[in-house]
Design an enzyme around this catalytic site. Sequence first.
Site, PDB file in Angstrom:
ATOM      1  N   SER A  56       0.846  -1.196   0.000  1.00  0.00           N
ATOM      2  CA  SER A  56       0.000   0.000   0.000  1.00  0.00           C
ATOM      3  C   SER A  56       0.876   1.238   0.000  1.00  0.00           C
ATOM      4  O   SER A  56       2.005   1.225   0.499  1.00  0.00           O
ATOM      5  CB  SER A  56      -0.868   0.022   1.265  1.00  0.00           C
ATOM      6  OG  SER A  56      -1.513   1.274   1.385  1.00  0.00           O
ATOM      7  N   TYR A  75      -1.537  -0.630  10.059  1.00  0.00           N
ATOM      8  CA  TYR A  75      -1.654  -0.973   8.639  1.00  0.00           C
ATOM      9  C   TYR A  75      -0.373  -0.577   7.898  1.00  0.00           C
ATOM     10  O   TYR A  75       0.203  -1.373   7.144  1.00  0.00           O
ATOM     11  CB  TYR A  75      -2.866  -0.266   8.056  1.00  0.00           C
ATOM     12  CG  TYR A  75      -3.172  -0.592   6.612  1.00  0.00           C
ATOM     13  CD1 TYR A  75      -3.792  -1.785   6.266  1.00  0.00           C
ATOM     14  CD2 TYR A  75      -2.868   0.304   5.595  1.00  0.00           C
ATOM     15  CE1 TYR A  75      -4.097  -2.083   4.943  1.00  0.00           C
ATOM     16  CE2 TYR A  75      -3.168   0.028   4.272  1.00  0.00           C
ATOM     17  CZ  TYR A  75      -3.782  -1.169   3.950  1.00  0.00           C
ATOM     18  OH  TYR A  75      -4.084  -1.457   2.639  1.00  0.00           O
TER      19      TYR A  75
HETATM   20  N1  LIG Z   1      -8.976  -0.974  -1.576  1.00  0.00           N
HETATM   21  C1  LIG Z   1      -7.988  -0.104  -1.418  1.00  0.00           C
HETATM   22  O1  LIG Z   1      -8.173   1.134  -1.504  1.00  0.00           O
HETATM   23  C2  LIG Z   1      -6.574  -0.593  -1.126  1.00  0.00           C
HETATM   24  C3  LIG Z   1      -5.547   0.358  -1.087  1.00  0.00           C
HETATM   25  C4  LIG Z   1      -4.249  -0.067  -0.809  1.00  0.00           C
HETATM   26  C5  LIG Z   1      -3.984  -1.414  -0.590  1.00  0.00           C
HETATM   27  N2  LIG Z   1      -5.015  -2.315  -0.637  1.00  0.00           N
HETATM   28  C6  LIG Z   1      -4.674  -3.714  -0.343  1.00  0.00           C
HETATM   29  O2  LIG Z   1      -5.112  -4.548  -1.402  1.00  0.00           O
HETATM   30  C7  LIG Z   1      -5.512  -5.818  -0.883  1.00  0.00           C
HETATM   31  C8  LIG Z   1      -6.948  -6.098  -1.347  1.00  0.00           C
HETATM   32  O3  LIG Z   1      -7.701  -4.984  -1.003  1.00  0.00           O
HETATM   33  P1  LIG Z   1      -9.272  -4.923  -1.285  1.00  0.00           P
HETATM   34  O4  LIG Z   1      -9.707  -3.552  -0.922  1.00  0.00           O
HETATM   35  O5  LIG Z   1      -9.560  -5.438  -2.661  1.00  0.00           O
HETATM   36  O6  LIG Z   1      -9.747  -5.964  -0.148  1.00  0.00           O
HETATM   37  P2  LIG Z   1     -11.179  -6.352   0.368  1.00  0.00           P
HETATM   38  O7  LIG Z   1     -12.150  -6.309  -0.757  1.00  0.00           O
HETATM   39  O8  LIG Z   1     -11.446  -5.568   1.614  1.00  0.00           O
HETATM   40  O9  LIG Z   1     -10.915  -7.884   0.772  1.00  0.00           O
HETATM   41  C9  LIG Z   1     -10.043  -8.249   1.795  1.00  0.00           C
HETATM   42  C10 LIG Z   1      -9.517  -9.646   1.510  1.00  0.00           C
HETATM   43  O10 LIG Z   1      -8.717 -10.101   2.619  1.00  0.00           O
HETATM   44  C11 LIG Z   1      -9.210 -11.374   3.036  1.00  0.00           C
HETATM   45  N3  LIG Z   1      -9.121 -11.517   4.493  1.00  0.00           N
HETATM   46  C12 LIG Z   1      -9.488 -10.605   5.428  1.00  0.00           C
HETATM   47  N4  LIG Z   1      -9.308 -11.116   6.663  1.00  0.00           N
HETATM   48  C13 LIG Z   1      -8.822 -12.374   6.480  1.00  0.00           C
HETATM   49  C14 LIG Z   1      -8.441 -13.421   7.372  1.00  0.00           C
HETATM   50  N5  LIG Z   1      -8.547 -13.280   8.702  1.00  0.00           N
HETATM   51  N6  LIG Z   1      -7.972 -14.579   6.872  1.00  0.00           N
HETATM   52  C15 LIG Z   1      -7.888 -14.737   5.525  1.00  0.00           C
HETATM   53  N7  LIG Z   1      -8.232 -13.797   4.622  1.00  0.00           N
HETATM   54  C16 LIG Z   1      -8.695 -12.629   5.102  1.00  0.00           C
HETATM   55  C17 LIG Z   1     -10.689 -11.378   2.638  1.00  0.00           C
HETATM   56  O11 LIG Z   1     -11.153 -12.718   2.575  1.00  0.00           O
HETATM   57  P3  LIG Z   1     -12.735 -13.073   2.775  1.00  0.00           P
HETATM   58  O12 LIG Z   1     -13.430 -12.585   1.538  1.00  0.00           O
HETATM   59  O13 LIG Z   1     -12.787 -14.550   2.893  1.00  0.00           O
HETATM   60  O14 LIG Z   1     -13.200 -12.344   3.999  1.00  0.00           O
HETATM   61  C18 LIG Z   1     -10.620 -10.663   1.283  1.00  0.00           C
HETATM   62  O15 LIG Z   1     -10.224 -11.574   0.286  1.00  0.00           O
HETATM   63  C19 LIG Z   1      -5.387  -5.737   0.642  1.00  0.00           C
HETATM   64  O16 LIG Z   1      -4.170  -6.311   1.032  1.00  0.00           O
HETATM   65  C20 LIG Z   1      -5.385  -4.233   0.900  1.00  0.00           C
HETATM   66  O17 LIG Z   1      -4.672  -3.906   2.080  1.00  0.00           O
HETATM   67  C21 LIG Z   1      -6.312  -1.944  -0.906  1.00  0.00           C
END
Ligand SMILES: NC(=O)c1ccc[n+]([C@@H]2O[C@H](COP(=O)([O-])OP(=O)(O)OC[C@H]3O[C@@H](n4cnc5c(N)ncnc54)[C@H](OP(=O)(O)O)[C@@H]3O)[C@@H](O)[C@H]2O)c1
Length: 247
Positions: A139, A154
């Site tokens: 991130s 984070y």
């Molecule tokens: N969205 C943004 O703006 C953004 C910005 C910077 C970085 N990121 C990074 O990009 C990645 C994906 O982001 P996103 O926004 O697309 O994520 P998201 O839609 O919020 O989904 C989170 C993911 O993490 C998994 N997860 C959460 N807790 C878990 C646990 N205890 N054990 C196993 N799996 C777990 C969830 O699995 P389940 O579906 O099974 O719950 C889901 O696949 C993350 O690492 C996030 O930090 C996102």
Amino acid sequence: MNPKRPKILLATGLSSSIGTALVAGLSSEKSPWRIISTRRSPMHAEANAMGSVEWLDLDLRRPSEEVLTTLEDALADRGVEGVDGVVHLAGVVYSDRFKATTLGEWRDTMAVNLDGAMVLMKVVSHRLRAGTSVVLVGSVDAKMASDLGPAAAYGASKAGLAGLARHLAAEWGGQGVRVNVVAPGALRAGAGPQDAEAMEQVAKRCLLGRLGRADEVADVIRFLLGQASSYVTGAVIPVDGGLGLRY
Ligand SMILES: NC(=O)c1ccc[n+]([C@@H]2O[C@H](COP(=O)([O-])OP(=O)(O)OC[C@H]3O[C@@H](n4cnc5c(N)ncnc54)[C@H](OP(=O)(O)O)[C@@H]3O)[C@@H](O)[C@H]2O)c1
């Protein structure tokens, strides 16, 4: 590589918004992928709709030898002896500032975001092939702080991923294995800013004047998984619309 064998992608968190976009993109590629991913539970509606993914139910909040053994056994049962692509996407974010952050929140964040990567790296470490590409999803918060963004736990977990990637890139480079980090900014999806006001303020801070889309991050992950990035390793690639450059 045997051209008839599908490439194998092992991932965490493909049920995420970025993961969903990644699976859609990979499914459109000419040479087929067999896609295997961990998820926390089978309840996620989008994940249930992704019929092409082989799901392994694994909660990453409590990494242990048992979790490692469960994952090892599941891969052995599926006959997975080698991997071509590896993506760590699972992530959690708490927005509490440090003063309000509990040890439990800190541990969950570190466990899923950073230890989860370690678990994944452990099981792939003896399944690497010449040409395997590993992508850890970090991130922009690893290198900058914002009153609008997530808090210290984070940022610390995502900074850890960058360190992990550089060291593994060094350890595994001699085997022809590449390890990189994709560092998204703020997306209009998943763990991105949750309310309209924060979304608007962050969008203004992006040089491109808007938040990102999940598929824009997924496309860069696909680039790193593919041959077009064959000389890229140990890199942290921002996909943030210029958010990280705003002074
Ligand atoms: N969205 C943004 O703006 C953004 C910005 C910077 C970085 N990121 C990074 O990009 C990645 C994906 O982001 P996103 O926004 O697309 O994520 P998201 O839609 O919020 O989904 C989170 C993911 O993490 C998994 N997860 C959460 N807790 C878990 C646990 N205890 N054990 C196993 N799996 C777990 C969830 O699995 P389940 O579906 O099974 O719950 C889901 O696949 C993350 O690492 C996030 O930090 C996102």
